[in-house]
Design a protein around this motif. Sequence first.
Motif, PDB file in Angstrom:
ATOM      1  N   THR A   1       0.832  -1.199   0.000  1.00 37.58           N
ATOM      2  CA  THR A   1       0.000   0.000   0.000  1.00 37.58           C
ATOM      3  C   THR A   1       0.866   1.249   0.000  1.00 37.58           C
ATOM      4  O   THR A   1       2.013   1.204   0.450  1.00 37.58           O
ATOM      5  CB  THR A   1      -0.905   0.010   1.253  1.00 37.58           C
ATOM      6  N   THR A   2       0.313   2.352  -0.491  1.00 38.40           N
ATOM      7  CA  THR A   2       1.037   3.620  -0.391  1.00 38.40           C
ATOM      8  C   THR A   2       0.975   4.194   1.024  1.00 38.40           C
ATOM      9  O   THR A   2       1.725   5.107   1.342  1.00 38.40           O
ATOM     10  CB  THR A   2       0.435   4.670  -1.350  1.00 38.40           C
ATOM     11  N   ALA A   3       0.077   3.661   1.848  1.00 39.53           N
ATOM     12  CA  ALA A   3      -0.079   4.198   3.207  1.00 39.53           C
ATOM     13  C   ALA A   3       1.066   3.735   4.109  1.00 39.53           C
ATOM     14  O   ALA A   3       1.628   2.659   3.932  1.00 39.53           O
ATOM     15  CB  ALA A   3      -1.421   3.756   3.783  1.00 39.53           C
ATOM     16  N   ASN A   4       1.363   4.553   5.102  1.00 42.05           N
ATOM     17  CA  ASN A   4       2.458   4.262   6.021  1.00 42.05           C
ATOM     18  C   ASN A   4       1.973   3.320   7.130  1.00 42.05           C
ATOM     19  O   ASN A   4       1.955   3.658   8.306  1.00 42.05           O
ATOM     20  CB  ASN A   4       2.976   5.583   6.614  1.00 42.05           C
ATOM     21  N   MET A   5       1.577   2.125   6.724  1.00 42.25           N
ATOM     22  CA  MET A   5       0.938   1.173   7.641  1.00 42.25           C
ATOM     23  C   MET A   5       1.927   0.295   8.376  1.00 42.25           C
ATOM     24  O   MET A   5       1.509  -0.483   9.239  1.00 42.25           O
ATOM     25  CB  MET A   5      -0.023   0.276   6.861  1.00 42.25           C
ATOM     26  N   GLY A   6       3.206   0.372   8.046  1.00 46.41           N
ATOM     27  CA  GLY A   6       4.127  -0.613   8.614  1.00 46.41           C
ATOM     28  C   GLY A   6       3.691  -1.990   8.158  1.00 46.41           C
ATOM     29  O   GLY A   6       3.302  -2.194   6.998  1.00 46.41           O
ATOM     30  N   LEU A   7       3.708  -2.948   9.072  1.00 50.69           N
ATOM     31  CA  LEU A   7       3.255  -4.313   8.770  1.00 50.69           C
ATOM     32  C   LEU A   7       1.950  -4.541   9.523  1.00 50.69           C
ATOM     33  O   LEU A   7       1.913  -4.435  10.748  1.00 50.69           O
ATOM     34  CB  LEU A   7       4.321  -5.321   9.206  1.00 50.69           C
ATOM     35  N   THR A   8       0.892  -4.835   8.803  1.00 51.70           N
ATOM     36  CA  THR A   8      -0.416  -5.007   9.438  1.00 51.70           C
ATOM     37  C   THR A   8      -1.007  -6.357   9.061  1.00 51.70           C
ATOM     38  O   THR A   8      -1.141  -6.673   7.874  1.00 51.70           O
ATOM     39  CB  THR A   8      -1.380  -3.866   9.013  1.00 51.70           C
TER      40      THR A   8
ATOM     41  N   MET B   1       8.156  -7.816   4.183  1.00 56.20           N
ATOM     42  CA  MET B   1       7.147  -8.810   3.801  1.00 56.20           C
ATOM     43  C   MET B   1       7.720 -10.219   3.851  1.00 56.20           C
ATOM     44  O   MET B   1       7.060 -11.159   4.306  1.00 56.20           O
ATOM     45  CB  MET B   1       6.618  -8.490   2.399  1.00 56.20           C
ATOM     46  N   LYS B   2       8.967 -10.370   3.399  1.00 52.74           N
ATOM     47  CA  LYS B   2       9.611 -11.690   3.413  1.00 52.74           C
ATOM     48  C   LYS B   2       9.735 -12.193   4.856  1.00 52.74           C
ATOM     49  O   LYS B   2       9.480 -13.376   5.134  1.00 52.74           O
ATOM     50  CB  LYS B   2      10.985 -11.575   2.743  1.00 52.74           C
ATOM     51  N   GLU B   3      10.119 -11.327   5.757  1.00 49.63           N
ATOM     52  CA  GLU B   3      10.234 -11.723   7.167  1.00 49.63           C
ATOM     53  C   GLU B   3       8.879 -12.170   7.710  1.00 49.63           C
ATOM     54  O   GLU B   3       8.788 -13.165   8.438  1.00 49.63           O
ATOM     55  CB  GLU B   3      10.758 -10.549   8.008  1.00 49.63           C
ATOM     56  N   ALA B   4       7.831 -11.429   7.359  1.00 48.80           N
ATOM     57  CA  ALA B   4       6.493 -11.772   7.852  1.00 48.80           C
ATOM     58  C   ALA B   4       6.047 -13.122   7.300  1.00 48.80           C
ATOM     59  O   ALA B   4       5.453 -13.945   8.028  1.00 48.80           O
ATOM     60  CB  ALA B   4       5.500 -10.683   7.468  1.00 48.80           C
ATOM     61  N   VAL B   5       6.322 -13.367   6.019  1.00 46.81           N
ATOM     62  CA  VAL B   5       5.929 -14.651   5.417  1.00 46.81           C
ATOM     63  C   VAL B   5       6.729 -15.791   6.052  1.00 46.81           C
ATOM     64  O   VAL B   5       6.178 -16.848   6.401  1.00 46.81           O
ATOM     65  CB  VAL B   5       6.141 -14.604   3.887  1.00 46.81           C
TER      66      VAL B   5
ATOM     67  N   LEU C   1       0.161 -15.702  16.375  1.00 43.16           N
ATOM     68  CA  LEU C   1       1.062 -15.319  15.282  1.00 43.16           C
ATOM     69  C   LEU C   1       1.363 -13.821  15.357  1.00 43.16           C
ATOM     70  O   LEU C   1       2.512 -13.391  15.181  1.00 43.16           O
ATOM     71  CB  LEU C   1       0.439 -15.655  13.930  1.00 43.16           C
ATOM     72  N   ALA C   2       0.343 -13.035  15.635  1.00 39.96           N
ATOM     73  CA  ALA C   2       0.551 -11.588  15.731  1.00 39.96           C
ATOM     74  C   ALA C   2       1.529 -11.269  16.852  1.00 39.96           C
ATOM     75  O   ALA C   2       2.425 -10.434  16.693  1.00 39.96           O
ATOM     76  CB  ALA C   2      -0.786 -10.884  15.966  1.00 39.96           C
TER      77      ALA C   2
ATOM     78  N   ILE D   1       9.662  -8.904  14.647  1.00 42.66           N
ATOM     79  CA  ILE D   1       9.873  -7.877  13.611  1.00 42.66           C
ATOM     80  C   ILE D   1       9.945  -6.524  14.305  1.00 42.66           C
ATOM     81  O   ILE D   1       8.962  -6.055  14.882  1.00 42.66           O
ATOM     82  CB  ILE D   1       8.748  -7.912  12.565  1.00 42.66           C
ATOM     83  N   THR D   2      11.118  -5.923  14.251  1.00 47.82           N
ATOM     84  CA  THR D   2      11.317  -4.692  15.010  1.00 47.82           C
ATOM     85  C   THR D   2      11.606  -3.484  14.124  1.00 47.82           C
ATOM     86  O   THR D   2      11.639  -2.356  14.610  1.00 47.82           O
ATOM     87  CB  THR D   2      12.495  -4.872  15.994  1.00 47.82           C
ATOM     88  N   LYS D   3      11.807  -3.716  12.826  1.00 47.45           N
ATOM     89  CA  LYS D   3      12.163  -2.577  11.956  1.00 47.45           C
ATOM     90  C   LYS D   3      10.975  -1.642  11.725  1.00 47.45           C
ATOM     91  O   LYS D   3      11.161  -0.465  11.445  1.00 47.45           O
ATOM     92  CB  LYS D   3      12.641  -3.104  10.594  1.00 47.45           C
ATOM     93  N   VAL D   4       9.775  -2.217  11.763  1.00 45.86           N
ATOM     94  CA  VAL D   4       8.569  -1.402  11.554  1.00 45.86           C
ATOM     95  C   VAL D   4       7.526  -1.827  12.587  1.00 45.86           C
ATOM     96  O   VAL D   4       7.601  -2.935  13.133  1.00 45.86           O
ATOM     97  CB  VAL D   4       7.972  -1.608  10.136  1.00 45.86           C
TER      98      VAL D   4
END
Lengths: 253, 253
Positions: free
Chosen positions: B53-60, B128-132, B72-73, B80-83
């Motif tokens: 997304t273009t929005a500044n959502m971080g990882l949601t 995204m790769k880290e989340a997957v 999991l959340a 995940i600490t970068k965002v």
Amino acid sequence: MLIDVNLISPLSRSSPITDSSPYEVRRAQELNNLLGPKGSTDAIDLICDLHNTTANMGLTLIHYTTSDWVTLARTSQTKITKVPVRVLVLDFPISDAYNFESVSRHGFSIEVGPQPHGVVRADIYIIMKEAVDLTIDWIHKFNSGTVFEGGDVEAFKFIKSVDYPRDPETRTLTSAIHPQLQDRDFCLLMRGDPLFFTFSRETVKPLYDCEHTHTQTHTHTHTHKNTHSNAIKHKYPCTQCNTHTLIHAYTFI
Amino acid sequence: MLIDVNLISPLSRSSPITDSSPYEVRRAQELNNLLGPKGSTDAIDLICDLHNTTANMGLTLIHYTTSDWVTLARTSQTKITKVPVRVLVLDFPISDAYNFESVSRHGFSIEVGPQPHGVVRADIYIIMKEAVDLTIDWIHKFNSGTVFEGGDVEAFKFIKSVDYPRDPETRTLTSAIHPQLQDRDFCLLMRGDPLFFTFSRETVKPLYDCEHTHTQTHTHTHTHKNTHSNAIKHKYPCTQCNTHTLIHAYTFI
């Protein structure tokens, strides 16, 4: 952007219009008839074409091999402080350009970013508005006979474009700009600096001497940084390449 | 994103396919046949749909009224600490959803931003790769009988969407998000905070009590922040609205 980059070409200006002519070709001819014809003495004095980009370019004034806009650039750099104001010189005469502003005799463009396609950001809008207001103010002063103070302007020059690494068979991209480089448009790239980040998580560094680059999106465009006085002095071939200290790059969409 | 948001609807799943059927409808049926049928016991256990997304959502992490993904959340928020890692709960059962992941029995989606359309940023790709990777690892542990530690997760809930101010006749937008609010997705909006910036350079503030918002692009979506334990507890009507302290919002494209 009223019209695409290549549509003020000789071909688009002279193609016969038929029912199947693309909208862009039709519109190119309309604009050329309205504001040109390009290259003629009837052409309008100035078109300032407004662009935005996903690249972190700040505010960039883009013009051709001419000293027309050096004092405007100096004024903008003095008065606009929220973002960097840069000058990019496309090293060919305006008559050879295909961009919309090339229809006029002294055209230039203003590029502002970063802003995603399809999104309006108020901060980008405000910066562009300031640049336009300054330009109009400068033109009024110019037309009223104001003599502008001389001086130097740092300018970037187009050298060449470098494509992303691609799969040799499918030609799809195999990497993105390296995170350490992302959003650092116009910064100096040194030999060995990370350049690309492949989707297999490898870093690609430049293997050549004089071909550093920096960009955000689809293609890379190399520029040299020169200092331009009111009368632009070109220094080709540029011996600065050999020092690896004055190679700069930018993205232009 | 494999398929558009509304295309796993009952209509798209049952429409007869003809030569003039849009690609999206055809693809919706193919995917529903391959991975569903939606709502049946034959449907695949899990689809995790990846969005940016273009929005500044971080990882949601976005899921439905279910406690499936709370652990999991919590794992993602720890690792995940970068965002920022946030949880958004769409307050209806997955059977009522039209998103692609709703074809499966326990689907959810991962939204990462900001990234312009048509651009691949390495930082966004890496997140995204880290989340997957974390999700796959979590599923392996779940399938091998791991008992996850319980606990609370802060979650945002959809309340309603609020459109941009528009010209009453042409319906075109008359403003952008206010610069003070831009990119501050999920931040708390207080009464009187600037909300929009009109193209005539005026600031628009919310005039209502419980309808603060924050977004980057086309529409606004209001959410409430609740704390969810492994068994999600809904608290409606939400008395927190009266305090103006726990209203949050996000953008979902």
